[in-house]
Write a protein that holds these residues in place. Structure first.
Motif: not given
Length: 472
Positions: A297-312
């Motif tokens: 992401y740091k190399e392509r911040p305008d094109e990259t999306l990171i999502i961290v979540t859980a199912d439950h």
């Protein structure tokens, strides 16, 4: 008249500029969706306390995932219950539609196959990767490609896996490559016939390179059942979820972009077993995989999306007993409950008459229990609990299967489980259950379109938001 024409020209120019801008506006080309199976807010916070714990000091530094600028929560009920299973939650997260507990990628009546985000991304020209630290035909990863009436149809799921031309599978293997009872067409051979390359050695995985297509990369160092070794047990040769994430980026990087789902599947397993320290190490392993994506992401911040979540969330974990927490005590556990069970089985096979005193030394070595110098003195009740477990396992010959399915319920509390329970309690960790809870799960986001996730939402909205940002 002239004024009217002038206004039309101005409006037309503005409309032209708007259309031109919308057509050239950068979208989220590279999307990482990290799913910590069973990972609620308490699991993350407990891991943070563990990392920063020092006697007499109250301090918490956030994990990388908790430093992301957008932090909210997501509801996760299924079509059949307020408490979801992994497959129902992951189906919602991959398709935007609810289903009943137990179903993979299909409607509650099992008559309609839902189209998932992996299929949509492939149709739109993106590359797709699906990674997990557990079997790749397990509930969560399967929900991103398969359509089956039951999550337990592992063989059918594995046979369906190569049908969608997904570019990169990484992590665990198949449950039953020749069917649960054997003798059926081999799942791996089926994938090879459909153009997939199986890479299941260090050498083969290291050789995978940019541009390779239709890869199933399987950890060469894992349990025979097909899941990664526990992170706490430090099998130095074993590849990690971070390693597979890094290799996935290398293989799939391209100008059009990619969608990558990465599951930390054994967080859930540790929580089902109420093994707090092992759970912490699994959360930290997922965080390291997130770090790999963050460096990208740091190399392509305008094109990259990171999502961290859980199912439950699993286990109804809550840190703190009577306003007290001593997370520094957790650092004395050096081994997973599963591996300590294995150690006890080996000991019983070689020395069935082993004394409780000898056993106590092993418990102290791997859990710290009984060492007064570090604050882990055992009281009368705790000693009694361990002796009862010892008698059941060694004197009454109650079998303890170290490799039993993580969902199997055992009436016998093994020595390993008892030791973990005592250490958790001394450190201030309480478990409400060994099952899923219905609590909403955390969502952490950074990158292109992060503001889209700033408000409380349902898990069916997750793929819709991702697809909107990817232009699918």
């Amino acid at each position: 008249m002239l004024k009217t024409i002038k206004n039309i020209v101005i409006i037309s120019m503005a409309l032209f500029c708007f259309i031109g801008y919308s057509q050239t506006e950068t979208k989220a080309k590279y999307v990482f969706l990290f799913i910590g199976d069973g990972m609620g807010a308490s699991q993350i916070y407990t891991a943070e306390m563990y990392l920063n714990a020092k006697p007499g000091e109250i301090k918490v530094e956030p994990l990388l995932m908790n430093s992301f600028p957008v932090r909210t929560n997501m509801t996760n009920y299924s079509a059949s219950s307020y408490v979801t299973t992994s497959c129902a939650a992951a189906t919602a997260m991959s398709t935007g539609l609810k289903t009943n507990n137990g179903i993979i990628g299909k409607s509650p009546n099992q008559k309609i196959d839902y189209e998932n985000i992996s299929q949509k991304a492939k149709k739109a020209g993106f590359k797709v990767g699906i990674l997990s630290s557990v079997m790749i035909d397990h509930a969560t990863p399967a929900s991103f490609y398969a359509h089956q009436n039951s999550r337990d149809m592992y063989y059918e799921i594995s046979m369906e896996l190569p049908n969608y031309n997904i570019d990169y599978f990484g992590g665990g293997g198949f449950h039953y490559p020749e069917g649960e009872n054997g003798g059926q067409p081999n799942s791996y051979e089926n994938a090879i016939k459909k153009g997939y390359t199986i890479a299941n050695s260090h050498e083969e995985i290291n050789k995978l390179k940019h541009g390779d297509e239709k890869i199933i990369a399987i950890n060469p160092d894992m349990y025979p059942s097909g899941e990664f070794y526990w992170a706490i047990d430090k099998n130095e040769e074993a590849l990690t979820l971070a390693d597979f994430t890094k290799k996935g980026i290398e293989v799939m990087d391209n100008d059009k972009g990619f969608f990558m789902m990465v599951e930390g599947g054994k967080i859930d397993w540790a929580c089902h077993g109420n093994d707090g320290v092992t759970m912490i190490h699994e959360v930290l392993a997922l965080n390291e995989a997130v770090r790999v994506a963050y460096e990208f992401y740091k190399e392509r911040p305008d094109e990259t999306l990171i999502i961290v979540t859980a199912d439950h969330e699993t286990g109804s974990l809550y840190p703190g007993i009577n306003y007290a927490m001593n997370p520094e005590l957790l650092k004395y556990q050096k081994i997973s409950v599963q591996e300590f069970k294995r150690k006890m089985t080996d000991l019983k096979n070689t020395n069935p008459e082993v004394s409780f005193n000898t056993l106590s030394d092993l418990i102290q070595e791997d859990f710290g229990l009984g060492n007064s110098e570090i604050g882990l003195t055992l009281d009368k009740d705790e000693l009694s609990m361990l002796k009862l477990a010892y008698n059941a396992q060694f004197k009454k010959n109650n079998a303890v299967d170290a490799d039993a399915d993580y969902l199997d319920k055992n009436d016998v509390n093994s020595i390993a489980e008892t030791a973990a329970y005592i250490l958790n309690k001394k450190a201030g960790i309480s478990w409400g259950s060994g099952d899923h809870s219905g609590t909403p799960v955390p969502v952490k986001v950074i990158g292109k379109g992060q503001e889209e996730f700033s408000e409380y939402f349902d898990n069916t909205d997750l793929p819709k938001k991702i697809q909107k940002l990817m232009g699918i």
